[in-house]
Motif scaffolding. Sequence first.
Motif, short mmCIF file in Angstrom:
data_model
loop_
_atom_site.label_atom_id
_atom_site.label_comp_id
_atom_site.label_asym_id
_atom_site.label_seq_id
_atom_site.Cartn_x
_atom_site.Cartn_y
_atom_site.Cartn_z
N PHE A 57 0.85 -1.19 0.00
CA PHE A 57 0.00 0.00 0.00
C PHE A 57 0.89 1.25 0.00
O PHE A 57 2.06 1.17 0.37
CB PHE A 57 -0.94 0.02 1.21
N ASP A 58 0.32 2.37 -0.46
CA ASP A 58 1.08 3.62 -0.49
C ASP A 58 0.85 4.44 0.77
O ASP A 58 1.74 5.13 1.23
CB ASP A 58 0.65 4.46 -1.70
N PHE A 59 -0.39 4.37 1.29
CA PHE A 59 -0.72 5.18 2.46
C PHE A 59 -1.49 4.35 3.47
O PHE A 59 -2.42 3.64 3.10
CB PHE A 59 -1.57 6.40 2.08
N ALA A 60 -1.08 4.45 4.74
CA ALA A 60 -1.87 3.88 5.82
C ALA A 60 -2.74 5.00 6.35
O ALA A 60 -2.23 6.07 6.71
CB ALA A 60 -0.95 3.34 6.90
N ILE A 61 -4.05 4.77 6.35
CA ILE A 61 -4.96 5.83 6.81
C ILE A 61 -5.95 5.25 7.81
O ILE A 61 -6.07 4.02 7.94
CB ILE A 61 -5.76 6.46 5.65
N SER A 62 -6.65 6.13 8.49
CA SER A 62 -7.78 5.70 9.30
C SER A 62 -8.88 6.73 9.15
O SER A 62 -8.68 7.90 9.49
CB SER A 62 -7.38 5.58 10.78
N LEU A 63 -10.00 6.30 8.64
CA LEU A 63 -11.12 7.24 8.50
C LEU A 63 -11.75 7.49 9.85
O LEU A 63 -12.49 8.45 10.03
CB LEU A 63 -12.13 6.71 7.49
N LYS A 64 -11.43 6.64 10.82
CA LYS A 64 -11.97 6.81 12.16
C LYS A 64 -11.14 7.85 12.91
O LYS A 64 -11.68 8.83 13.42
CB LYS A 64 -11.93 5.47 12.90
N SER A 65 -9.81 7.63 12.99
CA SER A 65 -8.96 8.56 13.74
C SER A 65 -8.45 9.71 12.87
O SER A 65 -7.81 10.62 13.36
CB SER A 65 -7.78 7.82 14.35
N GLU A 66 -8.72 9.63 11.59
CA GLU A 66 -8.31 10.62 10.59
C GLU A 66 -6.80 10.66 10.38
O GLU A 66 -6.27 11.58 9.75
CB GLU A 66 -8.84 12.03 10.94
N GLU A 67 -6.12 9.66 10.84
CA GLU A 67 -4.69 9.57 10.65
C GLU A 67 -4.38 9.36 9.16
O GLU A 67 -5.08 8.60 8.49
CB GLU A 67 -4.22 8.33 11.43
N GLY A 68 -3.32 10.01 8.69
CA GLY A 68 -2.84 9.76 7.33
C GLY A 68 -3.73 10.29 6.21
O GLY A 68 -3.43 10.10 5.04
N LEU A 69 -4.84 10.95 6.57
CA LEU A 69 -5.76 11.39 5.51
C LEU A 69 -5.19 12.53 4.68
O LEU A 69 -5.35 12.57 3.46
CB LEU A 69 -7.11 11.79 6.11
N GLU A 70 -4.50 13.46 5.37
CA GLU A 70 -3.98 14.62 4.63
C GLU A 70 -2.90 14.22 3.62
O GLU A 70 -2.95 14.67 2.47
CB GLU A 70 -3.51 15.73 5.58
N PRO A 71 -1.91 13.37 4.01
CA PRO A 71 -0.93 12.94 3.00
C PRO A 71 -1.60 12.25 1.81
O PRO A 71 -1.20 12.45 0.66
CB PRO A 71 -0.04 11.96 3.76
N PHE A 72 -2.65 11.48 2.09
CA PHE A 72 -3.37 10.81 1.00
C PHE A 72 -4.03 11.85 0.10
O PHE A 72 -3.94 11.79 -1.13
CB PHE A 72 -4.41 9.84 1.55
N ARG A 73 -4.68 12.84 0.71
CA ARG A 73 -5.35 13.88 -0.07
C ARG A 73 -4.35 14.61 -0.97
O ARG A 73 -4.63 14.90 -2.14
CB ARG A 73 -6.06 14.88 0.85
N THR A 74 -3.17 14.90 -0.41
CA THR A 74 -2.13 15.59 -1.17
C THR A 74 -1.69 14.74 -2.37
O THR A 74 -1.51 15.26 -3.48
CB THR A 74 -0.92 15.88 -0.26
N ALA A 75 -1.54 13.44 -2.13
CA ALA A 75 -1.10 12.56 -3.22
C ALA A 75 -2.17 12.47 -4.31
O ALA A 75 -1.86 12.50 -5.51
CB ALA A 75 -0.80 11.17 -2.67
N LEU A 76 -3.41 12.40 -3.89
CA LEU A 76 -4.51 12.34 -4.86
C LEU A 76 -4.56 13.63 -5.68
O LEU A 76 -4.71 13.60 -6.90
CB LEU A 76 -5.84 12.12 -4.12
N LEU A 77 -4.37 14.74 -4.98
CA LEU A 77 -4.37 16.04 -5.65
C LEU A 77 -3.27 16.11 -6.70
O LEU A 77 -3.48 16.59 -7.82
CB LEU A 77 -4.18 17.14 -4.60
N ALA A 78 -2.09 15.60 -6.34
CA ALA A 78 -0.96 15.63 -7.27
C ALA A 78 -1.29 14.82 -8.52
O ALA A 78 -1.02 15.24 -9.65
CB ALA A 78 0.30 15.09 -6.60
N LEU A 79 -1.92 13.65 -8.31
CA LEU A 79 -2.31 12.80 -9.45
C LEU A 79 -3.32 13.51 -10.34
O LEU A 79 -3.19 13.52 -11.57
CB LEU A 79 -2.97 11.53 -8.92
N VAL A 80 -4.30 14.12 -9.70
CA VAL A 80 -5.36 14.82 -10.42
C VAL A 80 -4.76 15.97 -11.22
O VAL A 80 -5.09 16.18 -12.40
CB VAL A 80 -6.41 15.34 -9.42
N GLU A 81 -3.84 16.70 -10.61
CA GLU A 81 -3.23 17.84 -11.30
C GLU A 81 -2.41 17.38 -12.49
O GLU A 81 -2.44 18.00 -13.55
CB GLU A 81 -2.37 18.66 -10.33
N LEU A 82 -1.69 16.29 -12.31
CA LEU A 82 -0.88 15.75 -13.40
C LEU A 82 -1.76 15.38 -14.58
O LEU A 82 -1.51 15.75 -15.72
CB LEU A 82 -0.10 14.53 -12.91
#
Length: 456
Positions: free
Chosen positions: A356-381
């Motif tokens: 996996f690229d990112f470990a996240i938790s939708l419950k504790s909200e851990e790791g969500l921001e790095p994931f969002r940033t990565a998704l944004l970078a992909l979308v922008e590309l």
Amino acid sequence: MPDVTHSGSKSYRFESEMNQKSTIYALSTGSGRAGIAVVRVSGPAAAAVLRHMVGDIPPARLASLRDVREVDGGGVIDRGLVFWYPGPHSATGEDVAEFHLHGSPVIVEKLFSEFKHIEGLFPAQAGEFTRRAFSNGVLDLVEVEGLADLLASESEAQRKLAMRQFLGEASTVYEAWRMRLLEALAMAEAAIDFVEEADVVDEAIARILPIVENLKVEFSSALAQSGRAGAVRDGLRVVIAGPPNVGKSSLLNWLAGREAAIVADKAGTTRDAVEAVVSFGGLRLVLTDTAGLRATGADEIEKIGMARAESRIRDADILVWMTSPDVITEVGPERPPDLALLNKCELKPIHVRNDFDFAISLKSEEGLEPFRTALLALVELRSELGESAVVVRDRHIHAVQQSIRNLNNITTGHQQPLEVVAEELRSAMRMMSSITGRIDVEDLLGKIFSEFCIGK
Ligand SMILES: Nc1nc2c(ncn2[C@@H]2O[C@H](COP(=O)(O)OP(=O)(O)O)[C@@H](O)[C@H]2O)c(=O)[nH]1
Ligand SMILES: [Mg+2]
């Protein structure tokens, strides 16, 4: 010299010019109350309209403050800026008058009621100004489509894509392609007269083939990019997939910022694909949550959901694959995901895993921001690549595909007769012309031939 005049060519530009004697007018700004209302008048009577309404024809292309009066010197309707753009250097290619009035519907209505006293003046139909611009060669078809897309654009990426079309950058590329086809065609046509001389024919073919091969490569890569453009125009498809119960629906809801999909701790809750449209990084995203993929335990309805999930995965522009430590992955994704997530990372310490690229938790909200940033970078590309696309609409795609077929008929591996080569090149050129709507191939041929001399 071979005969290069082909009477088959046809220009709808000139056909429609015949019935453009009328002068049209319209409110060009939005209706309702506003700071300014711009009324445009286009056609042969534009100068007369100015004389009737403001008493004179103001200097060309300069802002002139005038009292706008009832026809022929009556009471003042409004005081505002008036512009005179004599054709052909105007937005429509015709004489154009523009009134910048105060933005009140009553003023505009009064002006229009005065226009009724002026002969040859008609309210414009939808798109008629742009249509005249096309007919008069001010805009080509790609630019007109760009303008339509520009007006309809909802995201920054859509605006940029449309702007390139509107500014004529895409048309320049089509024109350059057409000129290279023309160059190859000129060689073929010139050599046709010398079919008896094998070396002349061979030499012509040897010069034509590399042009054709290069164009094929360029057309294909332009088509590959057109998919990206589609993603910009219609929205990038982001699909969330994975086993049941890992938190896919929770992720969709978090990205959408609302409860778009049902979240439950029961496996098989999401049975159909659920969509949410969001604006993300200046781009329209179509998020899809899918039924979880599993090998066992699914009922008939869930199986249909899984088949739909698989088809969404295939069509995805960006595939987000999700797993979690408490769920066994029975079925993997059919294609490598763009982003792989491990959800519920708070459940137990994650040992060395690299699937996996990112470990996240939708419950504790851990790791969500790095994931969002990565998704944004992909979308922008993806959107950057899409914004620079030349071949945008289905209409363009079909024409370029047809050109590739024409060129393939030249490079079959066997040497084709020059007549066949010339005909295929001519068809490919017609395709290019049909995209921009500029159909004047044959005049150019004549010009090229006058400079062209072979075997002498
Ligand atoms: N512990 C934990 N539970 C989660 C997390 N994210 C989602 N869940 C729970 O996992 C269950 C399945 O979630 P859902 O979003 O419906 O998963 P889906 O079946 O993949 O769409 C629900 O009970 C959620 O509340 C998380 O980060 N940690
Ligand atoms: Mg779900």
